[in-house]
Enzyme design. Structure first.
Site, PDB file in Angstrom:
ATOM      1  N   ALA A  76       0.842  -1.201   0.000  1.00 38.84           N
ATOM      2  CA  ALA A  76       0.000   0.000   0.000  1.00 38.84           C
ATOM      3  C   ALA A  76       0.877   1.250   0.000  1.00 38.84           C
ATOM      4  O   ALA A  76       1.842   1.322  -0.748  1.00 38.84           O
ATOM      5  CB  ALA A  76      -0.977  -0.046   1.159  1.00 38.84           C
ATOM      6  N   SER A  77       0.604   2.201   0.887  1.00 36.36           N
ATOM      7  CA  SER A  77       1.308   3.485   0.828  1.00 36.36           C
ATOM      8  C   SER A  77       2.745   3.447   1.325  1.00 36.36           C
ATOM      9  O   SER A  77       3.461   4.453   1.215  1.00 36.36           O
ATOM     10  CB  SER A  77       0.522   4.554   1.591  1.00 36.36           C
ATOM     11  OG  SER A  77      -0.578   4.983   0.837  1.00 36.36           O
TER      12      SER A  77
END
Length: 361
Positions: free
Chosen positions: A76-77
């Protein structure tokens, strides 16, 4: 994160004289997480030595396949730190400067934005996902060119003028990946492999297409609970559709890897394997806003100047079914990495316990 730090500072004072008690806190927190159904991998390390590493839960609930330490997760981030590194490497190669206007490289309807604004989430750019969700034909898969096209076509208003405030922006990191492609003439996916993952021997880490992920036997699927309270693949939920129709985006996410590779990355950042010490110091320096206040976000990292172990840099990630975090106490070379694939709600409780455990071993 302020609550997290306040808890850590208070608890650290209480337990700093008892290494055994601190280790017990982590073990008890892990056991509690297991009982609550946590699925994921936890790694705690100090000065190049892994102190604790454990996998628990399921790689896939449907097939009842157990999770293993080397399994691959959607980061993800956490991906943003790699995108920021690519920009930093371009800077060192003389291909760009942080204070260059974005308009030197990418045509957008938003003047006055610099590369530094994109790196530090101070651009004021609107959320690209909102525009695409409203207008994009979701039978097609969009990537950066299509996102840029729709930003130009619909040109939603900026949230604020560049440099005025901090506001987390996935759009900014899409544009950063496109800047890398512009100045190098190379595909961002292939270049990230050539510049970062291969040199650091991060063999399990890549920016993978959907079909590539499906072909990785050790890929830990993200899971969410259905109406009956059972964990099922997060891709079956309507709220996860964007991971498919935005499946070619580059920059804000889409890197997948495992805890061992993330630890290789963590340790490499203490050495000048990718960029100089001076460049890393710039990455860990908070951005000063127009009003003089600090945003406490650098280049792909959230920054906390004070912690039980000095300066801390960290980042979280959140994709359907996944929660991820890397916490680095960079003055004492202490690291916590947690990758979770069933949206465990109390991840920070594990981080708190792991931080306390790092006091003494």
């Amino acid at each position: 994160m302020n609550k997290f730090l306040a808890f850590i500072l208070l608890a650290f004072v209480s337990f700093q004289n008892s290494g055994i008690a601190q280790q017990k806190i982590l073990k008890e927190a892990v056991e509690r997480a297991k009982k609550e159904g946590f699925s994921g991998v936890i790694l705690v390390a100090e000065k190049g030595e892994i102190l604790f590493e454990e996998a628990m839960g399921m790689r896939t609930y449907e097939n009842r396949i157990l999770l293993h330490k080397d399994d691959i997760f959607e980061l993800a981030s956490l991906s943003k730190q790699f995108t920021a590194m690519m920009i930093m490497m371009c800077k060192e190669k003389g291909l760009l400067d942080y204070d260059d206007p974005l308009s030197d490289y990418i045509d957008t309807p938003y003047p006055g934005i610099t590369i530094r604004n994109l790196l530090t989430h101070t651009s004021g750019l609107p959320d690209y996902q909102d525009i695409m969700d409203e207008h994009w034909d979701k039978s097609r898969v969009a990537g950066n060119p299509e996102i840029l096209e729709y930003l130009r076509e619909y040109a939603p208003k900026k949230s604020f003028e560049p440099g005025e405030k901090y506001e987390y922006s996935n759009t900014g990191y899409v544009l950063l990946a496109s800047v890398v492609e512009k100045v190098t003439g190379e595909d961002f996916v292939k270049l990230t492999k050539a510049w970062i993952f291969d040199p650091l021997k991060m063999k399990s880490t890549a920016i993978r297409a959907l079909e590539e992920k499906a072909g990785v036997m050790t890929f830990a699927a993200g899971h969410l609970k259905n109406d009956d309270g059972q964990f099922i693949n997060a891709n079956t939920f309507h709220s996860s559709d964007y991971t498919v129709w935005l499946g070619n985006r580059k920059g804000p996410g889409r890197v997948s890897g495992n805890v061992k590779d993330l630890y290789k990355w963590d340790q490499a950042l203490y050495k000048e394997k990718l960029v100089s010490k001076e460049t890393m110091e710039a990455a860990f320096t908070p951005y000063k806003l127009d009003d003089g206040f600090l945003s406490y976000y650098g280049f792909g990292w959230e920054i906390k100047p004070q912690s039980p172990f000095g300066k801390m840099v960290m980042h979280t990630g959140d994709n359907p079914g996944y929660k991820t975090i890397i916490v680095r106490y960079i003055e004492e070379n202490k690291t916590i990495i947690i990758l979770n694939n069933n949206a465990y709600p109390d991840l920070m409780r594990l981080v708190e316990a792991a931080t306390l455990s790092l006091g003494k071993w």
